[in-house]
Design a protein around this motif. Structure first.
Motif, PDB file in Angstrom:
ATOM      1  N   LEU A 180      39.289  73.794  48.915  1.00 27.92           N
ATOM      2  CA  LEU A 180      39.508  74.261  50.262  1.00 27.92           C
ATOM      3  C   LEU A 180      38.959  75.622  50.725  1.00 27.92           C
ATOM      4  N   ALA A 181      38.792  76.577  49.664  1.00 29.40           N
ATOM      5  CA  ALA A 181      38.096  77.726  49.691  1.00 29.40           C
ATOM      6  C   ALA A 181      36.565  77.726  49.974  1.00 29.40           C
ATOM      7  N   ILE A 182      35.991  76.659  49.473  1.00 27.14           N
ATOM      8  CA  ILE A 182      34.503  76.744  49.690  1.00 27.14           C
ATOM      9  C   ILE A 182      33.851  76.934  50.867  1.00 27.14           C
ATOM     10  N   ARG A 183      32.930  77.795  50.892  1.00 26.63           N
ATOM     11  CA  ARG A 183      32.272  77.938  52.294  1.00 26.63           C
ATOM     12  C   ARG A 183      30.648  77.660  51.840  1.00 26.63           C
ATOM     13  N   VAL A 194      26.720  66.412  47.711  1.00 28.71           N
ATOM     14  CA  VAL A 194      27.820  66.855  46.907  1.00 28.71           C
ATOM     15  C   VAL A 194      29.095  66.552  47.365  1.00 28.71           C
ATOM     16  N   GLY A 195      30.002  65.850  46.546  1.00 28.15           N
ATOM     17  CA  GLY A 195      31.122  65.783  46.847  1.00 28.15           C
ATOM     18  C   GLY A 195      32.084  66.383  45.842  1.00 28.15           C
ATOM     19  N   VAL A 196      33.383  67.003  46.106  1.00 27.44           N
ATOM     20  CA  VAL A 196      34.008  67.877  45.252  1.00 27.44           C
ATOM     21  C   VAL A 196      35.409  67.546  45.541  1.00 27.44           C
ATOM     22  N   ILE A 197      36.028  67.498  44.320  1.00 26.06           N
ATOM     23  CA  ILE A 197      37.397  67.175  44.289  1.00 26.06           C
ATOM     24  C   ILE A 197      38.176  67.710  43.427  1.00 26.06           C
ATOM     25  N   GLY A 198      39.688  68.167  43.808  1.00 27.06           N
ATOM     26  CA  GLY A 198      40.414  68.832  42.781  1.00 27.06           C
ATOM     27  C   GLY A 198      41.613  68.814  42.997  1.00 27.06           C
ATOM     28  N   ALA A 202      51.600  69.266  41.203  1.00 24.73           N
ATOM     29  CA  ALA A 202      52.500  68.106  40.917  1.00 24.73           C
ATOM     30  C   ALA A 202      53.649  68.358  42.207  1.00 24.73           C
ATOM     31  N   GLY A 203      53.861  67.121  42.660  1.00 24.98           N
ATOM     32  CA  GLY A 203      54.881  67.190  43.602  1.00 24.98           C
ATOM     33  C   GLY A 203      54.402  67.270  45.159  1.00 24.98           C
ATOM     34  N   SER A 204      53.115  67.608  45.127  1.00 28.96           N
ATOM     35  CA  SER A 204      52.526  67.775  46.796  1.00 28.96           C
ATOM     36  C   SER A 204      52.615  66.397  47.308  1.00 28.96           C
ATOM     37  N   ALA A 205      52.356  66.311  48.449  1.00 32.38           N
ATOM     38  CA  ALA A 205      52.333  65.272  49.496  1.00 32.38           C
ATOM     39  C   ALA A 205      51.217  64.378  49.308  1.00 32.38           C
ATOM     40  N   VAL A 206      50.198  65.038  48.771  1.00 33.19           N
ATOM     41  CA  VAL A 206      48.719  64.203  48.271  1.00 33.19           C
ATOM     42  C   VAL A 206      48.516  64.794  46.970  1.00 33.19           C
ATOM     43  N   ASP A 207      47.661  63.854  46.394  1.00 35.92           N
ATOM     44  CA  ASP A 207      47.297  64.197  44.978  1.00 35.92           C
ATOM     45  C   ASP A 207      45.757  65.034  44.666  1.00 35.92           C
ATOM     46  N   PHE A 208      44.925  64.747  45.525  1.00 38.38           N
ATOM     47  CA  PHE A 208      43.779  65.599  45.431  1.00 38.38           C
ATOM     48  C   PHE A 208      43.328  65.847  46.732  1.00 38.38           C
ATOM     49  N   GLU A 209      42.370  66.962  47.073  1.00 45.45           N
ATOM     50  CA  GLU A 209      41.814  67.202  48.201  1.00 45.45           C
ATOM     51  C   GLU A 209      40.236  67.032  47.686  1.00 45.45           C
ATOM     52  N   VAL A 210      39.566  66.521  48.832  1.00 44.24           N
ATOM     53  CA  VAL A 210      38.300  66.074  48.841  1.00 44.24           C
ATOM     54  C   VAL A 210      37.366  66.840  49.810  1.00 44.24           C
ATOM     55  N   ARG A 211      35.991  67.412  49.631  1.00 39.82           N
ATOM     56  CA  ARG A 211      35.093  67.694  50.576  1.00 39.82           C
ATOM     57  C   ARG A 211      33.760  67.034  50.041  1.00 39.82           C
ATOM     58  N   THR A 212      33.027  66.596  51.054  1.00 42.89           N
ATOM     59  CA  THR A 212      31.723  66.366  50.981  1.00 42.89           C
ATOM     60  C   THR A 212      30.623  67.037  51.635  1.00 42.89           C
ATOM     61  N   ALA A 249      43.299  63.701  50.297  1.00 39.27           N
ATOM     62  CA  ALA A 249      43.289  64.151  51.581  1.00 39.27           C
ATOM     63  C   ALA A 249      41.692  64.575  51.587  1.00 39.27           C
ATOM     64  N   GLN A 250      41.148  64.505  52.933  1.00 39.62           N
ATOM     65  CA  GLN A 250      39.895  64.924  53.183  1.00 39.62           C
ATOM     66  C   GLN A 250      39.778  65.593  54.783  1.00 39.62           C
ATOM     67  N   GLY A 251      38.874  66.159  55.012  1.00 35.35           N
ATOM     68  CA  GLY A 251      38.854  66.803  56.375  1.00 35.35           C
ATOM     69  C   GLY A 251      39.779  68.061  56.789  1.00 35.35           C
ATOM     70  N   THR A 252      40.439  68.222  55.956  1.00 36.41           N
ATOM     71  CA  THR A 252      41.457  69.398  56.161  1.00 36.41           C
ATOM     72  C   THR A 252      40.960  70.612  56.768  1.00 36.41           C
TER      73      THR A 252
END
Length: 285
Positions: A180-183, A194-198, A202-212, A249-252
């Motif tokens: 999420l911090a990438i600029r 380039v697609g990035v995932i992290g 644990a226990g969050s509403a979603v498991d991974f965050e994605v940006r492309t 999650a993506q597009g946040t």
């Protein structure tokens, strides 16, 4: 002697928001529901005009197993396969009265071949197509990617080619917070998709965050990307880094709320989400 082009006519049209059940929070797709008789040049021109990441054109199938055929265009080229256009096209085809040959499963014909799409409650999901290229990414490209993400090279925990139509490079980071911090510096990544995932804690509403990120003349971050999520799921589940079922999650950062549901069943990995029609009417083509 060249054939005279057919006169334009009004054709059913929909604009669908994909990977969301809340209008205007996912990734929009333009769908020409009846594209019979249109040539590729006309399709490309219209896709350029819509100014969306992709526009699709639904046609009768040419293979007996398929329910419908789709051609997928960006503003500048035709894609053999793409994820959110697959789900949005299936949604539009069903809403237009399409009835699949097999209850609960649609078969889409596209340049890449036949793609199965299943109904999963209120969602649709496609079976991730085989990756046509995987494996190590050249070190000089990884150095460029790290610079483009504004990260030290060692922050890229792993990377691989994930080609299933689009030429994605997948990059794994330590956390969703880093993603999420990438600029992005698009110039540093020129020529690479380039697609990035992290992972989220644990226990969050979603498991991974994605940006492309798609550098180029119209450098852009894609709101929600089915093709990359399909490749990333094959990579992460196959390597044991992700469970057999997870939510990404993506597009946040763009103010979207894309949700990509991933599930491994047998030999298939299904990539799904909700879709909602936001515009319906006719287009002159």
């Amino acid at each position: 002697m060249n054939a005279t082009p057919a006169a334009p006519r009004l054709r059913p049209f929909a604009q669908v928001d994909v990977f969301t059940d809340v209008p205007y929070r996912g990734n929009p797709l333009a769908v020409v529901v009846d594209a019979g008789g249109l040539d590729g040049g006309t399709m490309q021109q219209f896709a350029n005009w819509t100014n969306l990441s992709e526009t699709t054109f639904l046609l009768p199938p040419t293979q007996p197993e398929a329910d419908y055929r789709v051609r997928i265009f960006t503003g500048s080229e035709e894609f053999p396969f793409a994820g959110h256009p697959t789900l949005g096209s299936a949604h539009a085809w069903l809403e237009a009265g399409g009835v699949p040959r097999c209850d609960g499963i649609l078969v889409q014909e596209c340049v890449a071949g036949l793609v199965r799409v299943k109904r999963d409650g209120a969602r649709l999901a496609f079976a991730a197509p085989p990756l046509t290229r995987t494996g190590a990414v050249a070190e000089e490209d990884l150095v460029r990617i790290a610079a483009g993400l504004g990260l030290p090279r060692e922050a890229l925990l792993d990377a691989t080619w994930l080609v299933n139509g689009p030429q994605w490079i997948g990059v794994l980071l330590e956390s969703a917070g880093q993603v999420l911090a990438i600029r992005p510096d698009y110039a540093a990544m020129e020529g690479l998709k380039v697609g990035v995932i992290g992972p989220h804690p644990a226990g969050s509403a979603v498991d991974f965050e994605v940006r492309t990120f798609i550098p180029g003349d119209a450098a852009a971050e894609d709101p929600v990307t089915g093709s990359f999520n399909a490749g990333a799921a094959q990579w992460l589940i196959g390597s044991g880094r992700a469970p057999g079922s997870y939510l990404a999650a993506q597009g946040t950062v763009l103010g979207r709320a894309g949700r990509v549901h991933v599930e491994a069943l047998g030999d298939d990995i299904w990539v799904g989400g909700s879709s909602v029609s936001c515009i319906e009417g006719f287009v002159l083509l």
